[in-house]
Design a protein around this motif. Structure first.
Motif, PDB file in Angstrom:
ATOM      1  N   HIS A 129       0.839  -1.202   0.000  1.00 47.70           N
ATOM      2  CA  HIS A 129       0.000   0.000   0.000  1.00 47.70           C
ATOM      3  C   HIS A 129       0.883   1.265   0.000  1.00 47.70           C
ATOM      4  CE1 HIS A 129      -3.496   2.519   1.253  1.00 47.70           C
ATOM      5  NE2 HIS A 129      -2.563   3.185   1.915  1.00 47.70           N
ATOM      6  N   GLU A 130       1.885   1.261   0.846  1.00 47.91           N
ATOM      7  CA  GLU A 130       2.786   2.432   0.915  1.00 47.91           C
ATOM      8  C   GLU A 130       3.574   2.583  -0.387  1.00 47.91           C
ATOM      9  OE1 GLU A 130       2.634   4.681   3.311  1.00 47.91           O
ATOM     10  OE2 GLU A 130       1.137   3.468   4.327  1.00 47.91           O
ATOM     11  N   HIS A 133       1.623   4.544  -2.783  1.00 46.56           N
ATOM     12  CA  HIS A 133       1.731   5.995  -2.600  1.00 46.56           C
ATOM     13  C   HIS A 133       3.031   6.522  -3.212  1.00 46.56           C
ATOM     14  CE1 HIS A 133      -1.820   6.639  -0.265  1.00 46.56           C
ATOM     15  NE2 HIS A 133      -1.442   5.902   0.752  1.00 46.56           N
ATOM     16  N   PHE A 172      -3.556  11.351   3.092  1.00 45.35           N
ATOM     17  CA  PHE A 172      -3.911  11.493   1.679  1.00 45.35           C
ATOM     18  C   PHE A 172      -5.419  11.597   1.526  1.00 45.35           C
ATOM     19  CE2 PHE A 172       0.071   9.001   1.605  1.00 45.35           C
ATOM     20  CZ  PHE A 172       0.842   9.912   0.933  1.00 45.35           C
ATOM     21  N   GLU A 177      -5.927   7.182  -1.560  1.00 45.23           N
ATOM     22  CA  GLU A 177      -5.956   5.941  -0.785  1.00 45.23           C
ATOM     23  C   GLU A 177      -6.472   4.778  -1.637  1.00 45.23           C
ATOM     24  OE1 GLU A 177      -4.452   5.437   1.805  1.00 45.23           O
ATOM     25  OE2 GLU A 177      -4.194   7.440   2.599  1.00 45.23           O
ATOM     26  N   ASN A 212      -1.123   6.131   6.761  1.00 44.60           N
ATOM     27  CA  ASN A 212      -1.630   6.945   5.661  1.00 44.60           C
ATOM     28  C   ASN A 212      -0.787   6.812   4.419  1.00 44.60           C
ATOM     29  OD1 ASN A 212       0.573   8.722   6.095  1.00 44.60           O
ATOM     30  ND2 ASN A 212      -0.623   9.871   7.577  1.00 44.60           N
TER      31      ASN A 212
END
Ligand SMILES: [Zn+2]
Length: 212
Positions: A129-130, A133, A172, A177, A212
Motif C-alpha cells: 500500500h505504501e 503511494h 492522503f 488511498e 496513511n
C-alpha cells in the motif's frame, strides 16, 4: 434594455475573471513531474533524518526486524516493473499503529504496526500500500499542492522542518488511498502473496488505523 444585459454580462465576465485570477494566484499545479526523482530522493534524505530526530519517531535498532522487513520488501520490489525508486525502509519505535511514506521511496513503519500484523502477508499488504503511494508520487503531489513548488524546493530550513511535520501528521485524500489500495492488490498478486491479506488487515485495523 439591451444595454442592461450587456452591462450585466460585462459584470459577470469581470467576476469570473477575478475568480480565475485569484485561483491562478493561490492554487498551485500538483504535477509531481515538477520534481525529478533524483531531487525527490535528495529531499527525502533530509526529511527522514529530521523525522528520526523527533523522539516520537526514534529509529528502532534491531537487525532481525530490519531483515524480516527487507525480505518482504525485496519480494514486492521484484514485482515492481520499471520502478525508478530505491526503496529505503525504517522501523521506528512506537506503540502507535502507524506507517507512512516520505519522498524518495522512504517508508517508515512503527513497531506497533509490526506487532499488530499477525502474518508476513499482512505486513506485505501494508508495504505494498505504501509503495502505491510512492509509485503514484502522492507525497510529492500533496507537498506541491500544500506549499507550491518554489517553496518546497527552496532549501529553507524552516520549510524543511515544516515539511517533516507535515509528512508525519497529514493524510492522503480518499482517491489517493483508493489508488494505493488498487496498486497494492495488483502488486501482491504479482508477487504471489494472497491479495486478501490487504482486506483482512484493513478489517482488523478498523478505526485504529493511523497509517496513511
Ligand atoms: Zn494510504
Amino acid at each position: 434594455m439591451q444595454r442592461t444585459i450587456l452591462r450585466d454580462l460585462l459584470v459577470l465576465l469581470g467576476v469570473f475573471g477575478l475568480i480565475w485570477l485569484v485561483f491562478s494566484l493561490f492554487s498551485y499545479p500538483e504535477d509531481p513531474q515538477l520534481i525529478s526523482i533524483h531531487k525527490e530522493e535528495k529531499l527525502g534524505e533530509v526529511y527522514v533524518d529530521l523525522i528520526l530526530l523527533n523522539p516520537v519517531f526514534g529509529e528502532f535498532d534491531n537487525s532481525r526486524v530490519d531483515s524480516a522487513v527487507r525480505v518482504i520488501a525485496d519480494r514486492l520490489e521484484e514485482g515492481l516493473e520499471d520502478s525508478e525508486y530505491n526503496y529505503h525502509f525504517v522501523v521506528f519505535d512506537s506503540e502507535m499503529i502507524n506507517a507512512f511514506t516520505v519522498p524518495g521511496g522512504n517508508i517508515l513503519i512503527s513497531t506497533g504496526l509490526l506487532a499488530f500484523c499477525d502474518t508476513p502477508e499482512e505486513l506485505a499488504a501494508v508495504i505494498a500500500h505504501e509503495m502505491g503511494h510512492v509509485e503514484e508520487r502522492h507525497v510529492v503531489s500533496r507537498l506541491i499542492k500544500e506549499l507550491g513548488i518554489e517553496i518546497l524546493t527552496s532549501g529553507d530550513q524552516y520549510v524543511i522542518g515544516e515539511v517533516s511535520e507535515l509528512l508525519t501528521s497529514t493524510s492522503f485524500d480518499r482517491k489517493q488511498e483508493e489508488e494505493a489500495d488498487l496498486f497494492a492488490a495488483k502488486l501482491l498478486e504479482t508477487a504471489s502473496i494472497e491479495p486478501r491479506s490487504l482486506a483482512t488487515l484493513f478489517r482488523k485495523l478498523g478505526r485504529r488505523w493511523t497509517m496513511n
